[in-house]
Design a protein around this motif. Structure first.
Motif, PDB file in Angstrom:
ATOM      1  N   ALA A  69       0.806  -1.227   0.000  1.00  0.00           N
ATOM      2  CA  ALA A  69       0.000   0.000   0.000  1.00  0.00           C
ATOM      3  C   ALA A  69       0.836   1.272   0.000  1.00  0.00           C
ATOM      4  N   THR A  70       1.970   1.243  -0.684  1.00  0.00           N
ATOM      5  CA  THR A  70       2.796   2.446  -0.786  1.00  0.00           C
ATOM      6  C   THR A  70       2.456   3.217  -2.056  1.00  0.00           C
ATOM      7  N   ALA A  71       2.616   4.525  -1.985  1.00  0.00           N
ATOM      8  CA  ALA A  71       2.474   5.393  -3.153  1.00  0.00           C
ATOM      9  C   ALA A  71       3.861   5.904  -3.520  1.00  0.00           C
ATOM     10  N   VAL A  72       4.215   5.809  -4.774  1.00  0.00           N
ATOM     11  CA  VAL A  72       5.537   6.223  -5.225  1.00  0.00           C
ATOM     12  C   VAL A  72       5.399   7.481  -6.082  1.00  0.00           C
ATOM     13  N   THR A  73       6.133   8.514  -5.728  1.00  0.00           N
ATOM     14  CA  THR A  73       6.114   9.764  -6.464  1.00  0.00           C
ATOM     15  C   THR A  73       7.530  10.337  -6.474  1.00  0.00           C
ATOM     16  N   THR A  74       7.653  11.618  -6.761  1.00  0.00           N
ATOM     17  CA  THR A  74       8.974  12.242  -6.778  1.00  0.00           C
ATOM     18  C   THR A  74       8.966  13.527  -5.973  1.00  0.00           C
ATOM     19  N   PHE A  75      10.145  13.956  -5.625  1.00  0.00           N
ATOM     20  CA  PHE A  75      10.323  15.203  -4.887  1.00  0.00           C
ATOM     21  C   PHE A  75       9.714  16.374  -5.640  1.00  0.00           C
ATOM     22  N   ASN A  76       9.993  16.466  -6.951  1.00  0.00           N
ATOM     23  CA  ASN A  76       9.513  17.608  -7.732  1.00  0.00           C
ATOM     24  C   ASN A  76       7.989  17.666  -7.779  1.00  0.00           C
ATOM     25  N   VAL A  77       7.356  16.515  -7.895  1.00  0.00           N
ATOM     26  CA  VAL A  77       5.889  16.478  -7.922  1.00  0.00           C
ATOM     27  C   VAL A  77       5.320  17.005  -6.613  1.00  0.00           C
ATOM     28  N   LEU A  78       5.881  16.550  -5.493  1.00  0.00           N
ATOM     29  CA  LEU A  78       5.383  16.971  -4.189  1.00  0.00           C
ATOM     30  C   LEU A  78       5.655  18.444  -3.928  1.00  0.00           C
ATOM     31  N   HIS A  79       6.841  18.917  -4.308  1.00  0.00           N
ATOM     32  CA  HIS A  79       7.157  20.323  -4.066  1.00  0.00           C
ATOM     33  C   HIS A  79       6.276  21.224  -4.930  1.00  0.00           C
ATOM     34  N   GLU A  80       6.002  20.815  -6.156  1.00  0.00           N
ATOM     35  CA  GLU A  80       5.123  21.605  -7.020  1.00  0.00           C
ATOM     36  C   GLU A  80       3.718  21.666  -6.428  1.00  0.00           C
ATOM     37  N   ALA A 132      11.686  27.171   0.040  1.00  0.00           N
ATOM     38  CA  ALA A 132      12.667  26.777  -0.967  1.00  0.00           C
ATOM     39  C   ALA A 132      12.780  25.254  -1.039  1.00  0.00           C
ATOM     40  N   PRO A 133      13.217  24.722  -2.199  1.00  0.00           N
ATOM     41  CA  PRO A 133      13.360  23.267  -2.342  1.00  0.00           C
ATOM     42  C   PRO A 133      14.241  22.636  -1.269  1.00  0.00           C
ATOM     43  N   GLY A 134      15.316  23.324  -0.872  1.00  0.00           N
ATOM     44  CA  GLY A 134      16.196  22.759   0.147  1.00  0.00           C
ATOM     45  C   GLY A 134      15.492  22.568   1.471  1.00  0.00           C
ATOM     46  N   ARG A 135      14.705  23.548   1.876  1.00  0.00           N
ATOM     47  CA  ARG A 135      13.946  23.450   3.120  1.00  0.00           C
ATOM     48  C   ARG A 135      12.873  22.370   3.012  1.00  0.00           C
ATOM     49  N   PHE A 136      12.236  22.270   1.850  1.00  0.00           N
ATOM     50  CA  PHE A 136      11.222  21.243   1.633  1.00  0.00           C
ATOM     51  C   PHE A 136      11.837  19.857   1.777  1.00  0.00           C
ATOM     52  N   LEU A 137      13.041  19.673   1.230  1.00  0.00           N
ATOM     53  CA  LEU A 137      13.731  18.386   1.358  1.00  0.00           C
ATOM     54  C   LEU A 137      14.053  18.087   2.820  1.00  0.00           C
ATOM     55  N   ASP A 138      14.486  19.084   3.558  1.00  0.00           N
ATOM     56  CA  ASP A 138      14.770  18.887   4.983  1.00  0.00           C
ATOM     57  C   ASP A 138      13.519  18.430   5.726  1.00  0.00           C
ATOM     58  N   LEU A 139      12.378  19.016   5.404  1.00  0.00           N
ATOM     59  CA  LEU A 139      11.124  18.644   6.052  1.00  0.00           C
ATOM     60  C   LEU A 139      10.727  17.212   5.700  1.00  0.00           C
ATOM     61  N   LEU A 140      10.951  16.831   4.447  1.00  0.00           N
ATOM     62  CA  LEU A 140      10.669  15.448   4.048  1.00  0.00           C
ATOM     63  C   LEU A 140      11.559  14.476   4.811  1.00  0.00           C
TER      64      LEU A 140
END
Length: 229
Positions: A119-130, A145-153
């Motif tokens: 039951a996992t969903a597979v996506t990408t960083f860019n899709v989620l950040h957009e 910013a993308p860097g902060r978004f990555l840190d939160l993920l």
């Protein structure tokens, strides 16, 4: 509870008792254990072992948690049964919104029947950040910013709710696996709550929106009204 652990040690040996103590400490630190992660097999196996389930359940119940298990999806989690906001970790608003974006994405994939193994969903960083950026822009607010978004993920990944893949330099992206446990901290109606939040922001009703988000995240996490995205 000490007597229960002592009895377990007498019945099954010191090593098994130590495994259960380690598993309990792990859960208090991360909240969820996913069997597919490196180094978590022993934690998962211990907490799902019929010989130790009752003791583990009683231990967590004694400190205000309920243990949840899903054999098909192969995860174990603990959720607070106490609704008192002072007893749960507090999250910044930007952290909360990232969790809601993850939850809404997982729910959409589930509704479309696009889930993968366990039951996992597979996506990408860019899709989620957009998705996050569009949501905040619609509300007239600047996105992080993308860097902060990555840190939160990566912070969310510490709770084993998602897996963050290595960067693909050619695509300038990375794979994100969202696990089904996300629904326990984002709510089954995360997408509807996100839409409600955006509309409230557009009307300038910030305090009401934060209250709605905080209500959604009980009992796992709560939002500090003094924090900003």
């Amino acid at each position: 509870m000490l007597s229960e652990f002592d009895a377990l040690e007498d019945a099954y040996g010191a090593e098994k008792a130590a495994d259960l103590r380690k598993a309990c400490r792990y859960m208090l630190r991360t909240q969820f254990a996913y069997s597919g992660d490196r180094g978590t097999a022993n934690v998962y196996n211990t907490l799902t072992d019929s010989r130790f389930r009752r003791i583990a359940d009683q231990f967590f119940e004694s400190i205000g948690y309920q243990v949840h298990r899903n054999a098909e999806e192969q995860w174990v989690g603990i959720l607070l049964t106490d609704d008192d906001p002072s007893s749960v970790p507090r999250m910044r608003l930007d952290e909360t919104m990232v969790v809601l974006v993850l939850g809404s994405h997982w729910q959409e994939e589930a509704d479309l029947g696009n889930l993968f193994d366990r039951a996992t969903a597979v996506t990408t960083f860019n899709v989620l950040h957009e998705r996050y950026r569009d949501m905040l822009q619609n509300a007239g607010k600047p996105a992080i910013a993308p860097g902060r978004f990555l840190d939160l993920l990566k912070d969310v990944a510490l709770r084993n709710l998602i897996s963050v893949g290595e960067v693909d330099y050619d695509a300038q992206d990375r794979e994100i696996e969202i696990r089904p446990m996300i629904k326990f901290v984002s709510g089954a109606d995360a997408l509807a709550r996100l839409e409600t939040y955006v509309k409230a922001e557009e009307r300038g009703m910030r305090s009401r929106a934060i209250s709605a988000v905080g209500e959604l995240l009980r009992p796992g996490i709560s939002v500090s009204e003094g924090d900003t995205a």
